[in-house]
Design an enzyme around this catalytic site. Sequence first.
Site, mmCIF file in Angstrom:
data_model
loop_
_atom_site.group_PDB
_atom_site.id
_atom_site.type_symbol
_atom_site.label_atom_id
_atom_site.label_comp_id
_atom_site.label_asym_id
_atom_site.label_seq_id
_atom_site.Cartn_x
_atom_site.Cartn_y
_atom_site.Cartn_z
ATOM 1 N N SER A 138 -12.580 -14.179 11.664
ATOM 2 C CA SER A 138 -12.220 -14.202 10.422
ATOM 3 C C SER A 138 -12.438 -15.534 9.824
ATOM 4 C CB SER A 138 -10.907 -13.331 10.252
ATOM 5 O OG SER A 138 -10.016 -14.554 10.740
ATOM 6 N N THR A 143 -13.302 -8.326 13.939
ATOM 7 C CA THR A 143 -12.154 -8.393 13.210
ATOM 8 C C THR A 143 -12.084 -7.132 12.255
ATOM 9 O OG1 THR A 143 -12.992 -9.642 11.401
ATOM 10 C CG2 THR A 143 -11.862 -10.900 12.980
ATOM 11 N N ASP A 148 0.060 3.623 -0.764
ATOM 12 C CA ASP A 148 -1.265 3.183 -0.629
ATOM 13 C C ASP A 148 -1.966 3.971 -1.917
ATOM 14 O OD1 ASP A 148 -3.855 3.210 -0.019
ATOM 15 O OD2 ASP A 148 -3.501 3.014 2.010
ATOM 16 N N THR A 199 -2.079 -4.407 3.837
ATOM 17 C CA THR A 199 -3.425 -4.350 2.841
ATOM 18 C C THR A 199 -4.550 -5.260 3.259
ATOM 19 O OG1 THR A 199 -2.779 -5.732 1.206
ATOM 20 C CG2 THR A 199 -1.842 -3.512 1.043
ATOM 21 N N ARG A 245 -2.993 -10.239 4.845
ATOM 22 C CA ARG A 245 -3.584 -11.496 4.552
ATOM 23 C C ARG A 245 -2.498 -12.514 3.694
ATOM 24 N NH1 ARG A 245 -6.452 -10.905 8.328
ATOM 25 N NH2 ARG A 245 -8.677 -10.781 8.494
ATOM 26 N N ASP A 256 3.131 -13.585 9.318
ATOM 27 C CA ASP A 256 2.154 -13.691 10.436
ATOM 28 C C ASP A 256 0.905 -14.153 9.694
ATOM 29 O OD1 ASP A 256 0.929 -13.481 13.009
ATOM 30 O OD2 ASP A 256 -0.433 -11.969 11.987
ATOM 31 N N GLU A 258 -5.020 -20.678 5.171
ATOM 32 C CA GLU A 258 -5.082 -20.992 6.675
ATOM 33 C C GLU A 258 -6.320 -21.784 6.881
ATOM 34 O OE1 GLU A 258 -4.908 -17.582 8.793
ATOM 35 O OE2 GLU A 258 -3.194 -16.721 7.990
ATOM 36 N N HIS A 271 -0.720 -16.175 12.518
ATOM 37 C CA HIS A 271 -1.916 -15.011 12.364
ATOM 38 C C HIS A 271 -2.449 -14.760 13.629
ATOM 39 C CE1 HIS A 271 -5.604 -13.855 9.820
ATOM 40 N NE2 HIS A 271 -5.480 -12.949 10.658
ATOM 41 N N GLY A 287 -2.709 -9.605 15.515
ATOM 42 C CA GLY A 287 -3.517 -8.591 16.196
ATOM 43 C C GLY A 287 -4.263 -9.261 17.599
ATOM 44 N N TYR A 288 -3.643 -10.153 18.117
ATOM 45 C CA TYR A 288 -3.907 -11.094 19.287
ATOM 46 C C TYR A 288 -3.706 -10.486 20.474
ATOM 47 C CZ TYR A 288 -6.784 -14.875 17.270
ATOM 48 O OH TYR A 288 -7.459 -15.679 16.615
HETATM 49 N N1 LIG Z 1 -2.312 -10.474 11.039
HETATM 50 C C1 LIG Z 1 -3.449 -10.044 11.781
HETATM 51 O O1 LIG Z 1 -3.569 -10.499 12.828
HETATM 52 C C2 LIG Z 1 -4.301 -8.721 11.118
HETATM 53 C C3 LIG Z 1 -4.336 -8.569 9.824
HETATM 54 N N2 LIG Z 1 -5.312 -7.660 9.444
HETATM 55 C C4 LIG Z 1 -5.079 -7.313 8.071
HETATM 56 O O2 LIG Z 1 -4.636 -5.986 7.819
HETATM 57 C C5 LIG Z 1 -5.487 -5.477 6.872
HETATM 58 C C6 LIG Z 1 -5.425 -3.974 6.829
HETATM 59 O O3 LIG Z 1 -5.982 -3.378 8.051
HETATM 60 P P1 LIG Z 1 -6.200 -1.889 8.243
HETATM 61 O O4 LIG Z 1 -5.018 -0.925 8.154
HETATM 62 O O5 LIG Z 1 -7.158 -1.858 9.872
HETATM 63 O O6 LIG Z 1 -7.311 -1.702 7.167
HETATM 64 P P2 LIG Z 1 -7.977 -0.226 6.545
HETATM 65 O O7 LIG Z 1 -9.020 -0.889 5.677
HETATM 66 O O8 LIG Z 1 -8.123 0.429 7.667
HETATM 67 O O9 LIG Z 1 -6.687 0.101 5.762
HETATM 68 C C7 LIG Z 1 -6.352 -0.518 4.439
HETATM 69 C C8 LIG Z 1 -5.552 0.244 3.578
HETATM 70 O O10 LIG Z 1 -5.041 -0.725 2.563
HETATM 71 C C9 LIG Z 1 -5.035 0.420 1.244
HETATM 72 N N3 LIG Z 1 -4.952 -0.441 0.296
HETATM 73 C C10 LIG Z 1 -5.901 -1.304 -0.402
HETATM 74 N N4 LIG Z 1 -5.563 -1.710 -1.570
HETATM 75 C C11 LIG Z 1 -4.254 -1.470 -1.630
HETATM 76 C C12 LIG Z 1 -2.940 -2.059 -2.545
HETATM 77 N N5 LIG Z 1 -3.042 -2.540 -3.682
HETATM 78 N N6 LIG Z 1 -1.831 -1.297 -2.114
HETATM 79 C C13 LIG Z 1 -1.466 -0.598 -1.113
HETATM 80 N N7 LIG Z 1 -2.503 -0.308 -0.360
HETATM 81 C C14 LIG Z 1 -3.691 -0.852 -0.438
HETATM 82 C C15 LIG Z 1 -6.236 1.006 1.399
HETATM 83 O O11 LIG Z 1 -6.302 2.145 0.623
HETATM 84 C C16 LIG Z 1 -6.576 1.403 2.985
HETATM 85 O O12 LIG Z 1 -5.785 2.533 3.106
HETATM 86 C C17 LIG Z 1 -6.953 -5.759 7.039
HETATM 87 O O13 LIG Z 1 -7.837 -5.922 6.075
HETATM 88 C C18 LIG Z 1 -6.759 -7.398 7.406
HETATM 89 O O14 LIG Z 1 -6.934 -8.346 6.441
HETATM 90 C C19 LIG Z 1 -5.889 -6.912 10.151
HETATM 91 C C20 LIG Z 1 -5.730 -7.089 11.692
HETATM 92 C C21 LIG Z 1 -5.194 -7.837 12.103
HETATM 93 O O1 LIG Z 2 -8.816 -8.455 12.648
HETATM 94 C C1 LIG Z 2 -8.475 -9.280 11.523
HETATM 95 O O2 LIG Z 2 -8.591 -8.705 10.395
HETATM 96 C C2 LIG Z 2 -7.521 -10.202 11.860
HETATM 97 O O3 LIG Z 2 -6.792 -10.641 11.011
HETATM 98 C C3 LIG Z 2 -7.769 -11.062 13.189
HETATM 99 O O4 LIG Z 2 -6.758 -10.483 14.061
HETATM 100 C C4 LIG Z 2 -7.962 -12.472 13.016
HETATM 101 O O5 LIG Z 2 -8.478 -12.881 14.143
HETATM 102 P P1 LIG Z 2 -9.428 -14.311 13.867
HETATM 103 O O6 LIG Z 2 -10.607 -13.596 13.368
HETATM 104 O O7 LIG Z 2 -8.906 -15.302 12.935
HETATM 105 O O8 LIG Z 2 -9.544 -14.790 15.528
#
Ligand SMILES: NC(=O)C1=CN([C@@H]2O[C@H](COP(=O)(O)OP(=O)(O)OC[C@H]3O[C@@H](n4cnc5c(N)ncnc54)[C@H](O)[C@@H]3O)[C@@H](O)[C@H]2O)C=CC1
Ligand SMILES: O=C(O)C(=O)[C@H](O)COP(=O)(O)O
Length: 384
Positions: free
Chosen positions: A45, A66, A147, A177, A210, A234, A239, A256, A259-260
């Site tokens: 990312s 990611t 959502d 989100t 994010r 997180d 960043e 962050h 997801g690690y």
């Molecule tokens: N902190 C971390 O390490 C990680 C962070 N993430 C973040 O989490 C986000 C979500 O991941 P997933 O659930 O897999 O994505 P996803 O795409 O499966 O789901 C996202 C959901 O958010 C909803 N959404 C969009 N706009 C919205 C709003 N204004 N209000 C409420 N809901 C809304 C969408 O309709 C969808 O159902 C990713 O896009 C990524 O940015 C993901 C993985 C790791």
């Molecule tokens: O999958 C995502 O979306 C995430 O936020 C990842 O966990 C972020 O990991 P890096 O890509 O920053 O290593």
Amino acid sequence: MLIVADENIPLLDSFFGEIGEIRRVSGRTMTASDVRDAEVLLVRSVTRVGPELLEGSKVRFVGTATIGTDHVDEEWLARNGIRFSAAPGCNANSVAEYVLSVLSVHAERRGLADWTRLSVGIVGVGNVGSELSRKLDRLGFDVRLCDPPRAELEDEADTSFVSLEEAMTCDVVTLHTPLTRNQPHATYHMVGAAELEGLSADQLLINAGRGEVIDTQALKARLSQTSAPVVALDVWESEPAIDPELVQQVWLATPHIAGYSLEGKVQGTEMIYRALSRYLGFPVRKQAGQFLPEPALSKVSFTSAADEDDAIKIALRACYDPRRDDARLRIAMRGSDQERAAAFDQLRRDYPVRRECSSLKVQLKGTSKSLQDSFRAIGFKLKI
Ligand SMILES: NC(=O)C1=CN([C@@H]2O[C@H](COP(=O)(O)OP(=O)(O)OC[C@H]3O[C@@H](n4cnc5c(N)ncnc54)[C@H](O)[C@@H]3O)[C@@H](O)[C@H]2O)C=CC1
Ligand SMILES: O=C(O)C(=O)[C@H](O)COP(=O)(O)O
């Protein structure tokens, strides 16, 4: 074929070694000259992927290991005939486990005998939010789902969704989100002064989506007030140059890494390997499971003497305790602006191996059926 890849993608050789020559580069500082001769670009990312990086290159496939895709200009890639693939859901379980661990610590600090009495508002119910909701539901928490994009879909008539306003009345509000701008329900600064004003000192706000989904300045202002909510972050705006004052103001600060888990990272690699193989017409021979080592901690055992709430929390935090990451980030916030940004990235690059709950066998002797169900709900393997 030259494959340029972020050096932080695990198992590059194992998955891609037979496909092409791999050149590892720093994802954060990758430039156009690094990728000019590549046909395949694999990122995480931290690399912004768009015309500045790819114009004039030979790249015809981009994969990001990611879930999030806000770092990728997908429209530009499509316009330029470059195939793009992400890794939806790869680390959803890891993020859900991070939230559960945060909840367990929060409940303990609050002296709650039964953590399932907390109501939880999940904002963003995609792969991550749904996985979290499934686990919380099975544990017996009162869960509310927010959502709006999903709520508008016709085939979602059976799911009951609440507004952001209502979700923000729960004891715990957790944000999952994507980061979006200039579209219906855009999430950039979705949580600002007005939303934060409504939160009380008894509530916990978690952001594992994010950083830009919360307005940092509004959050800092709210956290300087006496009735401020408890906050676990997180993810951060800008960043790796995150705001060190905000780190001090929040209860739990992690770099962050929700997801690690090793499983989450390796599944991310596997998903882009599969997508690339399909694109090239190569057979898919490898899968994440074959590369996961035995976990360092493989078994825990509880008897009927165990306090049920404690047993769950002990096992959860044996797998993952967010307070360790919090302590490391606070130490990393010493030094100049540049040193802090480098330290943030270093914590992520050198992240210790973290295994998911499914890697831990839990032995239960003479314990209740409800304790067994709770362990199963989280994803532990049970031996009874
Ligand atoms: N902190 C971390 O390490 C990680 C962070 N993430 C973040 O989490 C986000 C979500 O991941 P997933 O659930 O897999 O994505 P996803 O795409 O499966 O789901 C996202 C959901 O958010 C909803 N959404 C969009 N706009 C919205 C709003 N204004 N209000 C409420 N809901 C809304 C969408 O309709 C969808 O159902 C990713 O896009 C990524 O940015 C993901 C993985 C790791
Ligand atoms: O999958 C995502 O979306 C995430 O936020 C990842 O966990 C972020 O990991 P890096 O890509 O920053 O290593």
